[in-house]
Design an enzyme around this catalytic site. Structure first.
Site, PDB file in Angstrom:
ATOM      1  N   GLU A 166       0.809  -1.229   0.000  1.00 52.11           N
ATOM      2  CA  GLU A 166       0.000   0.000   0.000  1.00 52.11           C
ATOM      3  C   GLU A 166       0.836   1.269   0.000  1.00 52.11           C
ATOM      4  O   GLU A 166       0.477   2.267  -0.621  1.00 52.11           O
ATOM      5  CB  GLU A 166      -0.949  -0.003   1.201  1.00 52.11           C
ATOM      6  CG  GLU A 166      -2.146  -0.942   1.089  1.00 52.11           C
ATOM      7  CD  GLU A 166      -1.832  -2.383   1.424  1.00 52.11           C
ATOM      8  OE1 GLU A 166      -2.729  -3.236   1.278  1.00 52.11           O
ATOM      9  OE2 GLU A 166      -0.678  -2.656   1.837  1.00 52.11           O
ATOM     10  N   HIS A 183     -10.962  -6.005   9.344  1.00 50.10           N
ATOM     11  CA  HIS A 183     -11.741  -5.757   8.129  1.00 50.10           C
ATOM     12  C   HIS A 183     -13.008  -4.947   8.416  1.00 50.10           C
ATOM     13  O   HIS A 183     -13.905  -4.906   7.583  1.00 50.10           O
ATOM     14  CB  HIS A 183     -12.148  -7.087   7.464  1.00 50.10           C
ATOM     15  CG  HIS A 183     -10.999  -7.907   6.980  1.00 50.10           C
ATOM     16  ND1 HIS A 183     -10.236  -8.669   7.819  1.00 50.10           N
ATOM     17  CD2 HIS A 183     -10.486  -8.073   5.735  1.00 50.10           C
ATOM     18  CE1 HIS A 183      -9.291  -9.283   7.118  1.00 50.10           C
ATOM     19  NE2 HIS A 183      -9.423  -8.944   5.851  1.00 50.10           N
TER      20      HIS A 183
END
Length: 658
Positions: free
Chosen positions: A397, A464
């Site tokens: 990322e 998540h």
């Protein structure tokens, strides 16, 4: 030192010498000024000039270079007026950062130089993005990025090299191995014999060059760079060199053995090349003396310009006004033709129509190409727009966000999709330290949208399910958007893509396939920073965003006796305070509902602003309802207890009855 001129003319050799001489003489002057207290800090590149000067001589002036704080030869090699550099170092307005940053922490599009940030690593990912833009343009240009041996231990180094290799990006990765990271020697930094060996692991061509030999650098790189222009690919170069001064002047060099200093002093790149040119009768002593005198005069004349320049006067308006790049919102009205679609479809439609509108738009993310992304939002996009613009990324990322910044620098718009908002933590540094600060620091756009699938209610557990908007709402320079309905999601996303500033765009996963709405089929935009009043009443003001808006609607439907203004913020930064304040002045009570945990969330800042600005209108305490101050759990019973939804109704009734 063995100098091989090959086919270089006398004029070329003399040009290389003058390139070396100028930064050396500037450095010598800076060392005097720092002892006099006229310069606050200095990072010396004495002993390493051949690398900066050689690379700058090889590259075209329209090819980007990303140097570090020991690469003065890059800036002088691009013929930046010296008074501008001196003004930069003194924090004057004629510099490049309006006194907001020091040293070489700046960029300049005029000279195609993009300076570093102190975190070092992200600039390698930025180089990837610049090179990706060049490759998309098919212009045959090469991008050069500097790093030191110390920064090769950073994760960004590995991420950037891996991306460049996978995408065949024409990036020249330059490692200046000068022996020490501040005071830590190389044997305490890595175990491989040569850092160039790391290139093998990425399937990348790699070379080791003498960083003190200007002719070896120029000749070898001329061939390598020309080959990269016709056959785009990354190349890793390790330059063996040495830092003859401290990391910065205050740190000194007492930790370096004297015999090591003596050995490298004999390899001085300027003195050795000068002796070679004199011996070959290419340089005359009188010409050398003349050039030195001319350069010293240029330094003194430009120092006088910088020294006589007025100090910067701080103004509130300019400081606040430069945090974001100027942007005139273009309103494109929604059409009358609509279709009833889900939240996820609205996001996909907004993306597709933005790609049709902006030929320079690229999206990057994990599994977003043929697979269509974890939530299938980009399903079919490869067939429509090709893999050059719909780019699968490795799991890295940080470098991907940095690459987005590089695309922006080189004229592209980019979207970075986080597979889950939780994963943004591994890309946090370039978002908050590069994207957010770059316009304030030196006036560059960060035309990047980071898409953030977020939120609980799906029993996905601690990694998540976070809604982590508060990580970004407190960072000046970022815009934060958080829609609750398909109509808003589409119009705000298209507007975010148009905006030249970095936007964190939150998309609640629970809403993706549960919320439907009639959405205009045409391309339209909605302005950032405008809240929506969904319900109007007289008893209380409810402020919410994201899934919490739907919790509030359910509660009001269940309790029709409560007459409330319900405000959907839609955008958290910039925040529509006016709409909130106007409602409070009517209802005299306010409750703020957020899904994030309570402490440090944006509800706390909103509550504080209301208390400061609307205190005299309040008939009750400002109430906040948020999730528990714990990580978000997995099991449904635990998640239901965690989420704020179950506590909102009771708190709302208490406030109304207050």
């Amino acid at each position: 030192m063995n100098f091989e001129r090959r086919n270089l003319s006398d004029d070329q050799l003399l040009d290389l010498y003058k390139r070396l001489l100028k930064p050396r003489l500037i450095e010598e002057k800076m060392l005097i000024l720092i002892r006099q207290g006229k310069v606050s800090k200095w990072f010396s590149g004495i002993g390493q000039e051949a690398i900066s000067c050689g690379i700058t001589a090889v590259l075209g002036k329209d090819e980007y270079i990303l140097p570090m704080h020991r690469n003065l030869g890059v800036f002088t090699g691009r013929d930046i007026p010296l008074y501008r550099l001196f003004s930069q170092w003194q924090g004057k307005a004629a510099g490049f950062t309006k006194g907001r940053d020091r040293s070489f922490h700046f960029g300049t599009q005029e000279y195609k130089i993009i300076g570093m940030i102190s975190h070092l690593g992200p600039q390698m990912g930025v180089a990837d993005g610049i090179a990706l833009a060049n490759k998309l343009k098919k212009n045959g240009k090469v991008t050069a990025v500097f790093t030191g041996e110390g920064a090769t231990s950073e994760g960004d180094f590995h991420e950037a090299l891996n991306i460049a290799a996978v995408w065949d990006l024409p990036v020249l990765f330059i490692i200046e191995n000068n022996g020490y990271g501040l005071s830590t020697p190389t044997n305490e930094q890595y175990r491989c014999e040569n850092l160039a060996d790391k290139g093998v692991g990425y399937g990348m061509e790699a070379h080791i060059l003498d960083g003190n030999n200007i002719l070896e650098i120029y000749n070898e790189l001329s061939e390598i760079v020309e080959s990269m222009r016709t056959n785009p690919r990354p190349v890793l170069i390790e330059f063996k060199t040495f830092r003859m001064r401290g990391h910065e002047e205050a740190s000194g060099t007492k930790y370096v053995p004297q015999e090591l200093m003596d050995m490298w002093a004999e390899k001085d790149p300027v003195d050795n090349f000068r002796r070679y040119l004199l011996k070959q009768n290419i340089l005359r002593q009188d010409k050398d003396d003349q050039w030195r005198e001319e350069i010293r005069k240029e330094i003194d004349d430009n120092l006088l310009i910088a020294n006589t320049e007025a100090d910067i006067k701080a103004t509130y308006e300019q400081e606040v006004g430069d945090v974001y790049a100027p942007y005139d919102f273009e309103e494109i009205k929604p059409g009358s033709e609509t279709e009833n679609i889900r939240f996820v479809d609205a996001i996909s439609q907004g993306l597709r129509q933005s790609f049709e509108r902006h030929e320079n738009l690229v999206i990057m993310g994990q599994d977003i190409a043929e697979y269509g992304g974890a939530f299938k939002i980009t399903d079919g996009f490869v067939d429509l727009f090709g893999k050059d613009r719909i780019k699968n990324t490795p799991i890295c990322e940080s470098a991907v966000v940095s690459a987005g910044m590089g695309l922006s620098i080189n004229g592209y718009k980019s979207i970075v999709e986080m597979q889950f908002a939780d994963f943004v933590s591994t890309g946090f540094n370039p978002i908050v330290n590069y994207l957010a600060k770059v316009h304030y620091r030196w006036g560059e756009n960060a035309d990047v949208v980071v898409r953030m699938p977020c939120g609980g209610g799906t029993q996905a557990g601690p990694f998540h399910s976070q809604t982590n908007e508060a990580w970004f709402t407190k960072t000046p320079g970022l815009k934060v958007v958080y829609p609750a309905f398909p109509y808003d999601a589409k119009g705000l996303l298209t507007a975010s893509i148009n905006d030249p500033n970095p936007v964190m765009f939150f998309e609640h996963k629970l809403l993706y396939r549960s919320i439907y709405q009639d959405v205009p089929t045409n391309y339209y935009t909605l302005p950032l920073g405008q809240a929506a009043v969904l319900r109007e009443g007289k008893d209380v003001t409810i402020v919410a965003f994201g899934a919490a808006v739907h919790w509030a609607l359910e509660t009001l439907d269940k309790n029709p006796e409560i007459s409330a203004d319900l405000i959907d913020l839609r955008t958290l930064q910039p925040l529509d305070k006016d709409t909130v304040y106007k409602s409070i002045k009517k209802t005299n009570k306010v409750i703020i509902l957020q899904e994030d945990s309570l402490f440090g969330g944006i509800a706390s800042d909103i509550a504080a602003m209301i208390t400061e600005d609307c205190f005299e209108y309040l008939d009750g305490p400002v109430r906040r309802v948020a999730s528990l101050d714990t990580p978000i759990p997995f099991t449904k019973a635990l998640e239901d207890q965690y989420l704020a939804k179950g506590r909102f109704e009771e708190t709302l009734k208490e406030l109304v009855a207050y």
